[in-house]
Scaffold this active site. Sequence first.
Site, PDB file in Angstrom:
ATOM      1  N   GLY A 164       2.156  -2.292  14.325  1.00 49.88           N
ATOM      2  CA  GLY A 164       1.314  -2.512  15.493  1.00 49.88           C
ATOM      3  C   GLY A 164       1.250  -1.347  16.455  1.00 49.88           C
ATOM      4  O   GLY A 164       0.881  -1.512  17.612  1.00 49.88           O
ATOM      5  N   LYS A 237      -6.804  -4.095  14.443  1.00 49.59           N
ATOM      6  CA  LYS A 237      -8.134  -4.198  13.842  1.00 49.59           C
ATOM      7  C   LYS A 237      -9.002  -5.182  14.619  1.00 49.59           C
ATOM      8  O   LYS A 237      -8.505  -6.219  15.077  1.00 49.59           O
ATOM      9  CB  LYS A 237      -8.011  -4.671  12.390  1.00 49.59           C
ATOM     10  CG  LYS A 237      -7.078  -3.836  11.539  1.00 49.59           C
ATOM     11  CD  LYS A 237      -6.713  -4.570  10.261  1.00 49.59           C
ATOM     12  CE  LYS A 237      -5.634  -3.843   9.485  1.00 49.59           C
ATOM     13  NZ  LYS A 237      -5.180  -4.615   8.315  1.00 49.59           N
ATOM     14  N   ARG A 291       1.705 -10.681   2.644  1.00 50.92           N
ATOM     15  CA  ARG A 291       1.191 -11.957   3.140  1.00 50.92           C
ATOM     16  C   ARG A 291      -0.328 -11.950   3.049  1.00 50.92           C
ATOM     17  O   ARG A 291      -0.941 -10.957   2.667  1.00 50.92           O
ATOM     18  CB  ARG A 291       1.604 -12.161   4.605  1.00 50.92           C
ATOM     19  CG  ARG A 291       1.151 -10.992   5.498  1.00 50.92           C
ATOM     20  CD  ARG A 291       1.363 -11.261   6.962  1.00 50.92           C
ATOM     21  NE  ARG A 291       1.190 -10.077   7.782  1.00 50.92           N
ATOM     22  CZ  ARG A 291       0.031  -9.543   8.137  1.00 50.92           C
ATOM     23  NH1 ARG A 291      -1.096 -10.096   7.725  1.00 50.92           N
ATOM     24  NH2 ARG A 291      -0.024  -8.472   8.897  1.00 50.92           N
TER      25      ARG A 291
END
Length: 447
Positions: A164, A237, A291
Amino acid sequence: MFQKILIANRGEIALRVLRAAKELGIQTVAVHSTADADAMHVRLADESVCIGPPPSRDSYLNIHQIVAACEITGADAVHPGYGFLSENAKFADILAAHNITFIGPSGDHIRIMGDKIEAKRTAKRLGIPVVPGSEGAVSDEKEAKRVAAEIGYPVIIKASAGGGGRGMKVALTEADLEIALQTARTEAGAAFGDDAVYIEKYLQKPRHIEVQIFGDGAGKGVHLGERDCSLQRRHQKIWEEANSPALNAEERSRIGEICANAVANLGYSGAGTIEFLYENGEFYFIEMNTRLQVEHTITEAITGIDLVHEQIRVASGGGLSVTQNDIRFHGHAIECRINAEDPRTFVPSPGTITHFHTPGGLGIRVDSGVYSGYRIPPYYDSLIGKLIVHGRNRVECMMRLRRALDEFVVDGIKTTLPLFRELVGNPDIANGDYDIHWLEKHLAKGE
């Protein structure tokens, strides 16, 4: 197949998993904090369990409460969604110890890919192209200077346990390196409890390209094409496309094959995404997310494959439902992440939604767990919905997106919808001519 799946998440992704489970005839359990008692996934689930007060650490990150909810309801599997515990190896291990299936990869694979240095080593071993840089964590300023001199400035310093954008600093010259190194270490230690950092070559105008993969855990793997996630703010994003307007068919096939072979050789099970920086025809590995991604929807749009169905199938021992030769790409898809934020300052805007109307028509999908009268709590991520648009080609997709954005109404709070209405009319976006720095430069200009 599973009898009952507990969904260890909230918001639109919890509702997304719930719908997939119901389509497969599987009972569902929703867990929720006290702040989410009126959430849509809680209303629609077969059963629900309150697992704690609003703070995530006391509810959605509380492993013991979630395991207890499984035991109370008899859930034999847990889908973690994304965020929260989705990449927590300890959680996967604890579920396994309780004979509950974690719908995702093994704890070992989560650990490997969760450590950025080990992930890079593993990627290199598997034949995935990597960014030039240090072999592992740099121990001191002297080693950092040596590595930077070898690969050439500018360089970027990254937290080994990071993500992040935290613990990430750029050094344009040797004079910048000392302060960048110190700052990155301080941020990494504060954010992740681990101040280890490594160094990579800093690419000037790259695209952010990610490849969707699936493995069956027994040596088979496939890729489902790539997504372009270059429109970002502070490494987050906001707009994604599939396939990327920057790649040609040969590049798409080449990187896809590399990734599919890698997950097969790794023995990886379930969904994952291998992320790259792409510049001048070359791909450079960033990380692997173990994931489901927020933007999985656009891959579903261009392939017609339900990725959550596939996750459940693989986790239950059913293997992959498709081979690589079965996968075909159709048209173009774009996803816009609708956040409860000021569209210019990006300050969160919790509150009550007084009117909520979603667009419709051919090629339009909206994934959201909110509704008119719903009160957005201030405790969690500001994502309130995703607008997914599919067309026969990128031009049709952009025109359809423009129309859909005009129809989308969210009253009572501020959202990022005005930003997307602005972006869809920008010539650079229309031409697909942007990189990972484009949006922040655009916002800085106040255009």
